[in-house]
Design an enzyme around this catalytic site. Structure first.
Site, PDB file in Angstrom:
ATOM      1  N   ASP A  57      -1.988   5.036   0.598  1.00  0.00           N
ATOM      2  CA  ASP A  57      -1.376   4.766  -0.289  1.00  0.00           C
ATOM      3  C   ASP A  57       0.187   3.293  -0.516  1.00  0.00           C
ATOM      4  OD1 ASP A  57      -2.871   5.539  -1.946  1.00  0.00           O
ATOM      5  OD2 ASP A  57      -1.973   7.503  -2.144  1.00  0.00           O
ATOM      6  N   HIS A  77      -6.100   2.090  -2.904  1.00  0.00           N
ATOM      7  CA  HIS A  77      -6.444   2.075  -1.864  1.00  0.00           C
ATOM      8  C   HIS A  77      -7.877   0.720  -1.159  1.00  0.00           C
ATOM      9  CE1 HIS A  77      -7.731   6.383  -2.411  1.00  0.00           C
ATOM     10  NE2 HIS A  77      -6.572   6.324  -2.613  1.00  0.00           N
ATOM     11  N   HIS A  94      -2.548   9.970   4.638  1.00  0.00           N
ATOM     12  CA  HIS A  94      -3.346   8.644   3.575  1.00  0.00           C
ATOM     13  C   HIS A  94      -1.649   7.943   2.461  1.00  0.00           C
ATOM     14  CE1 HIS A  94      -5.812   7.861   0.415  1.00  0.00           C
ATOM     15  NE2 HIS A  94      -5.005   8.337  -0.827  1.00  0.00           N
ATOM     16  N   HIS A  98       3.064   6.537  -6.104  1.00  0.00           N
ATOM     17  CA  HIS A  98       2.305   5.481  -6.660  1.00  0.00           C
ATOM     18  C   HIS A  98       3.788   4.756  -7.220  1.00  0.00           C
ATOM     19  CE1 HIS A  98      -0.558   6.096  -5.240  1.00  0.00           C
ATOM     20  NE2 HIS A  98      -1.882   6.593  -5.619  1.00  0.00           N
TER      21      HIS A  98
HETATM   22 ZN   LIG Z   1      -4.440   7.515  -2.437  1.00  0.00          ZN
END
Ligand SMILES: [Zn+2]
Length: 306
Positions: free
Chosen positions: A239, A78, A235, A262
């Site tokens: 990311d 973030h 969101h 991720h």
């Molecule tokens: Zn996140």
């Protein structure tokens, strides 16, 4: 030109996974330095950890960096997204624990503090990473892809069985202040069942209904509900920007993520840099620089996040 902060910015909070209090200061850094983390509580080992794609280690539900001495910093995504989205290329991030504070679960507190501190234009040329050929990674139903594009474009799609999330898709050109206006306030989200399982295995110990949107089937458990109906996909895009920032320079590419996370974003960066001829550095003239994230942001843009 390259950009840093006009002055240091201080944050205090808890780590989402550790639950431990952490203090963090983001300092200006000189041109061509890039982004580095420094663990002040690590004095016996090399405590500088690069914000680099090849320092990423496998981790559950966050992005974790580890240097050659084994010193780690986790949940970097973030603050990395906030730096990239504000067009900040050089900074040193000092912290006194292993995890970046989660704050409200979004990037907005970082963005607001950076814009209040002011951005410092540095007299050094900026280079971008231009993607020349598509690269893609697939794992089960998840895909992540980078393809040539004149701007950084993030195109993301998620599909959850929970009706509170469901199917969401969004595509945004990340030029100028798009990140600040459209994505920075979107908070981390998770499913109640996952929270219970994570906490049983010692993760998400700092997670509360104030720093993550928790959904249970049709219901949003966090007070006040969602900030935007499609906050979850926003969101995921936040990311993705943070994870892509670990490329070390702004990307000129379209990133397409389908159920990606991720690990997938890092995998597609690794695939890019492992593919001869798939990318090149490109020196930014003013016209090209104007197409990058964060260019032209001012303190007045704070109204979008504060
Ligand atoms: Zn996140």
């Amino acid at each position: 030109v390259q950009t840093s902060l006009a002055k240091s910015v201080r944050f205090e909070g808890v780590g989402l996974h550790s639950g431990a209090p952490v203090r963090m200061v983001v300092h200006p850094a000189s041109a061509n330095r890039g982004i580095w983390f420094r663990r002040l509580d690590e004095t016996a080992r090399d405590n500088l950890v690069p914000a680099a794609w090849d320092a990423v280690q496998p981790a559950r539900l966050c992005t974790l960096l580890r240097n050659g001495a084994g010193v780690e910093v986790s949940t970097v995504e973030h603050v990395m997204a906030a730096l990239a989205g504000c067009g900040i290329h050089n900074a040193t991030i000092e912290l006194d624990g292993p995890e970046v504070p989660i704050l409200d679960g979004s990037a907005a507190p970082f963005v607001a503090a950076f814009l209040r501190a002011g951005l410092l234009r540095q007299a050094a040329p900026l280079r971008a990473i231009e993607v020349l050929r598509p690269v893609e990674v697939r794992r089960g139903e998840a895909t992540a892809r980078l393809a040539p594009a004149p701007n950084l474009v993030i195109d993301f799609e998620i599909d959850f069985a929970e009706n509170a999330i469901g199917h969401q898709a969004l595509r945004l050109v990340m030029a100028n202040g798009t990140f600040v206006r459209e994505l920075s306030k979107a908070r981390t989200f998770c499913r109640k069942a996952d929270v219970d399982a994570m906490q049983a295995s010692g993760l998400a110990l700092g997670g509360t209904l104030d720093n993550a949107v928790v959904v249970d089937g049709d219901r949003v458990l966090s007070p006040g509900g969602l900030r935007l109906a499609d906050e979850p996909v926003r969101h995921k895009m936040l990311d993705a920007l943070g994870d892509l920032a670990l490329a070390g320079a702004p990307l000129l590419a379209q990133y397409t993520g389908h159920r990606a996370g991720h690990a997938m974003t890092n995998a597609v960066l690794r695939a890019l840099f492992a593919t001869p001829g798939a990318w090149r550095y490109r020196l930014c003239d003013p016209a090209l620089a104007a197409r990058l994230p964060g260019m032209g942001l001012r303190e007045a843009d704070l109204s979008a996040v504060a």
